[in-house]
Structures are given as structure tokens and as C-alpha cells.
Design a protein around this motif. Structure first.
Motif, PDB file in Angstrom:
ATOM      1  N   THR A 146       0.887  -1.263  -0.034  1.00 53.42           N
ATOM      2  CA  THR A 146      -0.025   0.142  -0.031  1.00 53.42           C
ATOM      3  C   THR A 146       0.969   1.207  -0.103  1.00 53.42           C
ATOM      4  O   THR A 146       0.292   2.396  -0.055  1.00 53.42           O
ATOM      5  N   SER A 147       2.245   1.161   0.184  1.00 52.65           N
ATOM      6  CA  SER A 147       3.024   2.272   0.156  1.00 52.65           C
ATOM      7  C   SER A 147       4.467   1.986  -0.387  1.00 52.65           C
ATOM      8  O   SER A 147       4.684   0.537  -0.427  1.00 52.65           O
ATOM      9  N   PHE A 148       5.166   2.734  -0.693  1.00 58.02           N
ATOM     10  CA  PHE A 148       6.698   2.331  -1.171  1.00 58.02           C
ATOM     11  C   PHE A 148       7.343   1.913   0.043  1.00 58.02           C
ATOM     12  O   PHE A 148       8.420   1.388  -0.202  1.00 58.02           O
ATOM     13  N   GLY A 149       6.938   1.962   1.225  1.00 61.11           N
ATOM     14  CA  GLY A 149       7.725   1.052   2.332  1.00 61.11           C
ATOM     15  C   GLY A 149       7.376   0.007   2.603  1.00 61.11           C
ATOM     16  O   GLY A 149       7.393  -0.985   3.658  1.00 61.11           O
ATOM     17  N   PHE A 178      12.069  10.246  -4.400  1.00 58.31           N
ATOM     18  CA  PHE A 178      11.159   9.956  -5.156  1.00 58.31           C
ATOM     19  C   PHE A 178      11.061   8.585  -5.790  1.00 58.31           C
ATOM     20  O   PHE A 178      12.093   8.065  -6.259  1.00 58.31           O
ATOM     21  N   PHE A 179      10.025   7.806  -5.485  1.00 57.53           N
ATOM     22  CA  PHE A 179       9.761   6.655  -5.973  1.00 57.53           C
ATOM     23  C   PHE A 179       9.078   6.284  -7.092  1.00 57.53           C
ATOM     24  O   PHE A 179       8.116   6.938  -7.373  1.00 57.53           O
ATOM     25  N   ALA A 180       9.215   5.287  -7.984  1.00 57.88           N
ATOM     26  CA  ALA A 180       8.647   5.031  -9.206  1.00 57.88           C
ATOM     27  C   ALA A 180       7.512   4.425  -8.856  1.00 57.88           C
ATOM     28  O   ALA A 180       7.735   3.376  -8.228  1.00 57.88           O
ATOM     29  N   ASN A 197      -1.020   7.752  -6.461  1.00 62.13           N
ATOM     30  CA  ASN A 197      -1.080   8.851  -5.720  1.00 62.13           C
ATOM     31  C   ASN A 197       0.083   9.321  -4.972  1.00 62.13           C
ATOM     32  O   ASN A 197       0.468  10.611  -5.003  1.00 62.13           O
ATOM     33  N   GLN A 198       0.678   8.379  -4.065  1.00 60.19           N
ATOM     34  CA  GLN A 198       1.972   8.710  -3.404  1.00 60.19           C
ATOM     35  C   GLN A 198       3.139   8.817  -4.204  1.00 60.19           C
ATOM     36  O   GLN A 198       3.923   9.621  -3.698  1.00 60.19           O
ATOM     37  N   GLY A 199       2.868   8.535  -5.481  1.00 56.30           N
ATOM     38  CA  GLY A 199       4.033   8.875  -6.410  1.00 56.30           C
ATOM     39  C   GLY A 199       4.257  10.151  -7.197  1.00 56.30           C
ATOM     40  O   GLY A 199       4.776  10.241  -8.160  1.00 56.30           O
ATOM     41  N   LYS A 209       5.895  19.794  -9.835  1.00 59.02           N
ATOM     42  CA  LYS A 209       5.890  18.314  -9.559  1.00 59.02           C
ATOM     43  C   LYS A 209       6.593  17.408 -10.331  1.00 59.02           C
ATOM     44  O   LYS A 209       6.672  17.765 -11.623  1.00 59.02           O
ATOM     45  N   VAL A 210       6.696  16.180  -9.902  1.00 55.33           N
ATOM     46  CA  VAL A 210       7.361  15.288 -10.728  1.00 55.33           C
ATOM     47  C   VAL A 210       6.416  13.908 -10.467  1.00 55.33           C
ATOM     48  O   VAL A 210       5.794  13.684  -9.250  1.00 55.33           O
ATOM     49  N   PHE A 211       6.535  12.955 -11.503  1.00 53.26           N
ATOM     50  CA  PHE A 211       5.936  11.617 -11.437  1.00 53.26           C
ATOM     51  C   PHE A 211       6.970  10.654 -12.202  1.00 53.26           C
ATOM     52  O   PHE A 211       7.336  11.172 -13.335  1.00 53.26           O
ATOM     53  N   ALA A 212       7.160   9.334 -11.839  1.00 54.63           N
ATOM     54  CA  ALA A 212       7.492   8.373 -12.914  1.00 54.63           C
ATOM     55  C   ALA A 212       6.753   7.249 -12.403  1.00 54.63           C
ATOM     56  O   ALA A 212       6.661   6.804 -11.146  1.00 54.63           O
ATOM     57  N   GLY A 213       6.494   6.470 -13.274  1.00 59.18           N
ATOM     58  CA  GLY A 213       5.991   5.146 -13.005  1.00 59.18           C
ATOM     59  C   GLY A 213       5.136   4.350 -14.326  1.00 59.18           C
ATOM     60  O   GLY A 213       5.075   4.995 -15.342  1.00 59.18           O
ATOM     61  N   THR A 214       4.833   3.290 -14.020  1.00 55.76           N
ATOM     62  CA  THR A 214       3.959   2.639 -14.988  1.00 55.76           C
ATOM     63  C   THR A 214       2.585   3.038 -15.012  1.00 55.76           C
ATOM     64  O   THR A 214       1.867   2.999 -13.987  1.00 55.76           O
TER      65      THR A 214
END
Ligand SMILES: [Ca+2]
Ligand SMILES: [Ca+2]
Ligand SMILES: [Ca+2]
Length: 514
Positions: A146-149, A178-180, A197-199, A209-214
Motif C-alpha cells: 500500500t506504500s513504497f515502504g 522520489f519512488f517510481a 497518488n503517493q508517487g 511536480k514530478v511523477f515516474a511510473g508505470t
């Protein structure tokens, strides 16, 4: 016009000297057909339309085409060996003045598990009959991610963003790393929407603002029919839409890209960070229009030293770049695609013949039995796509060299989606492609029509101005705020909308035509 003629004369002269005797862009060049991680599928640049008061530009670079969301156990991470860049020219010379660089790092947190991500509910423990030495009650499957952790996020990617402006490199940072956002494995394993949303990050720079991901591949097209030598479906054959189809936000052919995901890098910055004056220029200003393109590069030398990390050296070598959609895909000849991919936009005069006498126009005309009325070359009507010219740039803007840049007049206010046209500028919507490019701009139909000549009013006639592939909308709803992308389809439940199967909306999800 004299200025445009000068550009053309120069372009053709350079072309003669350069040629030897002889976008949306999914797998369009031989070199990226072999290096799909570096393959740019699309680049978007548009004025943000989330209702905020500060004028901002959102730029999105998509790479790694046709990702099958079910493609475990490793799915589709970013490539830590690639340099991903979004470049901006703000003084009309097709040379970058501002560059946003993205670099990724991969961590493996579950080295003993057979898949990169795992999770379920609150976690699953070993049952009573668990063989020794694992006692019953031992946690076997981690809780849902549910989170990057979350411990189940075995493969975690973080990234660094650097802005280079005036030769000065400035890190763009956040409160933490910043996590993808990972591939959307499925609803049991992860709450992908929460991760998305967390990403989406605010940064140390105001309104950046930045975003990276699938994410969902935001592009749509009847790719199969288009590249079966324009063998379009019966519903739209020979590639001419009816007025009702043209006006509809429905699909009359299957979207080949539906149900696939793509890796996206996005950044939103105030307009004032991009213009050469540092101000929000009115649309009538020669300083209002910028040129945007994306590039991927690899190190010239890579030593693979498994299990040690890969070692890169020797500087960067560009694998691909992209400005306008479908230029390399539909205009550049196959024998020239790699050179186009690896060269710089400022040198694009060498490809002027492909822009100014596109084979695609002749193919379209032949495929429709001569039904089109296409302009004779040189196609000066296409110059607004490859130089700074009206109707995108203000009159008086220096045209610059022939260059494949996505040109955006940052002084044109964004159109709210409810009143926007999928046909962008051709549909009377001044904030749409080819003035920048939004996710929902139907660049296939726009490009077909532009190539047929509709930018010249004398050729803005039927059937030139009703060409289309019959796919008018994306398969997933875009977000209405940064990064505007839709959620990636889940690996478990993804569905590709194929010919003959339900999913076309010309009648409440009716089967798509064969
Ligand atoms: Ca420049
Ligand atoms: Ca899609
Ligand atoms: Ca279309």
C-alpha cells in the motif's frame, strides 16, 4: 512567406548535399525495436488544465511500449542504465536551453522470493501443517503493498531529477526520495491507485511536480490495421469517418494499445521557468512558443559485471528522441530512422524531403483510389510542424531551422476538457495538437489530415478533413490533474480490446468490427 521560402531553400540545399545516392512511436525505428527500454512511445507538452492559477506546463515522456501488465515475475521497471531527458528550446534555434534529466536506481528487498512484488491482505502465515523448519504462524506472504515502504515491494525504484539551465545543473528534490510507481500487478498484491497518488510529488521548487511510473498507455490507435498497409476496418474504410463518427467520442475500431501499459516520466513547471524572458508571455509574443522533445541515451561503454553493478563510462550516446508524434513512425523512411533517432533536432534539414514530400500522403491518396486531393511538394503547409510558424507561433517568431520539436505556444490558455476537441487545432481548439500535445488529442487523425494537406485552407476539404482510423478515445479515463495519466491496467484483470470482441462504443460496448 519569404522567410519560409528561405528555410525551404536552405533545407533542400542541405538535403541534396547530405543524402547519399540513394509518434506516437511504438517500435518505430530499427534500433529501438532492439532496445525497447530506450524506445520513446510519445511525448506530451501542454498547459496544465487543473484550474490552478499559476500558468504551468505539463510534460510527459512515455517509453517502453506495449507493456503486457501480466508480464511477471519481473514486470517493467525503468532502466537504471538509461538517461531519460525532456528538453526545451526557448529561443527558436532547436538547441536545448533547459533539460530535465531523470535517472533511476533499483533496490531488491526480497532476494529470496521468486517474484518482484508480493502481497495479500494483512499477510499470509504458514498454516498448522507447515513442514519444519518453518513453524506455523511464520509470515510467508507479506501484506498487500500500500506504500513504497511496504515489505512486499521487493523491487523498488527511486529516481533523481536534475534541471540543467544555462549550463548549471540543479537537483530537483522532495521531502524524501522520489519512488517510481511499479507495474499494476493486481488487486490482491497491491493498492496500485494508492501508490500512484503517493508517487506524485511536490518538490523543493515552487509549483514543480514530478511523477515516474508505470501507467496506462495514453496513446490509442488501430495499430494493426494501420500497419497492415492501411487495411482499415469496414466501419471506417477507406479511412474516412462519417460526420457522426467524426463528432463522436466513441470507437468504431479496436484500440490495439488498449490494456497495455507504458513507463511514464512527467514534470510540471511554471511557464515562467520555460520562456526565455522568465515571464508568462501573451500568445502574440514571439517569446511565447517553446519547442519540446524527449531523448533516451546510453553510456558509450557498459561493462556487465554480474553480480556486481553494471559499470558505465565514456559519456552518453543518444538512442532515440521524439518531438511530434508519428514523425519517425510515419514520415521518416526506414533506411533513415536510426540516423533520425540518434541525431539532434537542429540537424533535421537532412530529413526535409520526408517532411516536405511525405510518402504517406501519396500512399493515402493511392489507398483511397485517388479520392484525396493532396498538395504538390514542396509541402510548405507542413512547415508549422517543423519550424516556429503560425498558427502555433505568433507572427514574427523566428522560424529557426527545420527541426522535429513539439511546439507549444505557452501563451494560449488551456481549454477545459469538457469543451476541448480531440482534433485539437484542427477542431478549433487552440490549446490542442499541433499546439503542444495533450493526452486526449487524436494525433493519428490529426496527422493523417495534416499530411493530406488540411493546414492549407485550399485542401481543408472532404475527404481530407475526415480521415481517421476509427479509434477516437483512450480505453481508460485520464486524470484531471497532474500527471493526468490513467491507471495502468492490472496484470490480473487487463483486457485487450480486439477486433470482433466487445468494447467498441458505437452502440453501448458493441463488438469491435473485424
Ligand atoms: Ca535554444
Ligand atoms: Ca490506453
Ligand atoms: Ca483516431
Amino acid at each position: 512567406m519569404r522567410h519560409l521560402r528561405d528555410i525551404l531553400a536552405t533545407s533542400l540545399a542541405i538535403l541534396m548535399a547530405a543524402l547519399p545516392g540513394s509518434a506516437a512511436n511504438h517500435r518505430e525505428a530499427p534500433i529501438t525495436a532492439l532496445d525497447h527500454k530506450a524506445d520513446i512511445t510519445d511525448i506530451f507538452a501542454f498547459r496544465s488544465y487543473d484550474g490552478g492559477t499559476t500558468p504551468r506546463v505539463t510534460m510527459i515522456l512515455c517509453v517502453d511500449p506495449l507493456q503486457e501488465p501480466a508480464n511477471g515475475p519481473n514486470w517493467s521497471p525503468f532502466d537504471p542504465d538509461l538517461l531519460y531527458e525532456i528538453k526545451v528550446d526557448n529561443n527558436n534555434d532547436a538547441v536545448e536551453d533547459i533539460v530535465f534529466q531523470f535517472r533511476f536506481t533499483t533496490e531488491q528487498h526480497l532476494p529470496n522470493l521468486f517474484q518482484a512484488y508480493a502481497g495479500a491482505g494483512g499477510g499470509i502465515t504458514a498454516p498448522a501443517n507447515s513442514p519444519a523448519p518453518v513453524p506455523p504462524g511464520t509470515l510467508i506472504v507479506p501484506p498487500q503493498i500500500t506504500s513504497f515502504g511496504s515489505p512486499g515491494l521487493g523491487q523498488r525504484q527511486s529516481y533523481k531529477v536534475t534541471m540543467i539551465k544555462g549550463g548549471v545543473a540543479t537537483p530537483i528534490t522532495g521531502a524524501g526520495p522520489f519512488f517510481a510507481v511499479p507495474s499494476n500487478v493486481g488487486p490482491r498484491t497491491m493498492d496500485y491507485n494508492a501508490l500512484f497518488n503517493q508517487g506524485t510529488y511536490t518538490t523543493n521548487m515552487s509549483e514543480v511536480k514530478v511523477f515516474a511510473g508505470t501507467g496506462d498507455d495514453p496513446f490509442w490507435i488501430d495499430l494493426g490495421a494501420t500497419f497492415d498497409t492501411f487495411n482499415l476496418r469496414s466501419s471506417v474504410a477507406p479511412g474516412v469517418l462519417t460526420p457522426a463518427q467524426d463528432a463522436s467520442l466513441a470507437n468504431f475500431a479496436s484500440d490495439t494499445v488498449a490494456g497495455y501499459s507504458v513507463n511514464a516520466i512527467a514534470i510540471e513547471v511554471p511557464v515562467s521557468m520555460l520562456t526565455r524572458t522568465g515571464a508568462v508571455e501573451p500568445a502574440t509574443s514571439a517569446a511565447a512558443t517553446i519547442g519540446v522533445w524527449g531523448a533516451t541515451s546510453r553510456a558509450r561503454l557498459t561493462a556487465r559485471r554480474v553480480p556486481l553493478p553494471t559499470q558505465n563510462s565514456g559519456g552518453w550516446s543518444q538512442i532515440q528522441r521524439m518531438g511530434n508524434p508519428l514523425i519517425n513512425e510515419l514520415l521518416i523512411g526506414t533506411g533513415f530512422k536510426d540516423r533520425f533517432s540518434m541525431d539532434q533536432p537542429k540537424n533535421d534539414a537532412q530529413f526535409a524531403s520526408f517532411f516536405l514530400d511525405p510518402a504517406l500522403a501519396r500512399v493515402l491518396n493511392a489507398a483511397t483510389g485517388g479520392a484525396l486531393s493532396i498538395p504538390a511538394p514542396p509541402r510548405l503547409d507542413l512547415l508549422p510542424l517543423v519550424t516556429y510558424a503560425p498558427p502555433i507561433a505568433a507572427p514574427g517568431t523566428p522560424g529557426g531551422p527545420v527541426a522535429d520539436l513539439l511546439r507549444l505556444n505557452t501563451g494560449v490558455a488551456p481549454t477545459q476538457p469538457a469543451s476541448a476537441s480531440r482534433l485539437g487545432l484542427l477542431g478549433g481548439d487552440a490549446a490542442g495538437y499541433p499546439n503542444g500535445r495533450r493526452l486526449f488529442d487524436d494525433v493519428t487523425d490529426i496527422s493523417l489530415r495534416a499530411v493530406a494537406g488540411v493546414l492549407n485552407p485550399a485542401f481543408n476539404i472532404f475527404p481530407n478533413n475526415r480521415l481517421g482510423d476509427g479509434v477516437n478515445v483512450n480505453d481508460a479515463p485520464y486524470r484531471t490533474t497532474f500527471p493526468y495519466l490513467a491507471n495502468a491496467p492490472s496484470g490480473r484483470d487487463r483486457r485487450h480490446i480486439d477486433p470482433g470482441e466487445p468494447g467498441c462504443t458505437a452502440g453501448a460496448g458493441a463488438p469491435c468490427p473485424l
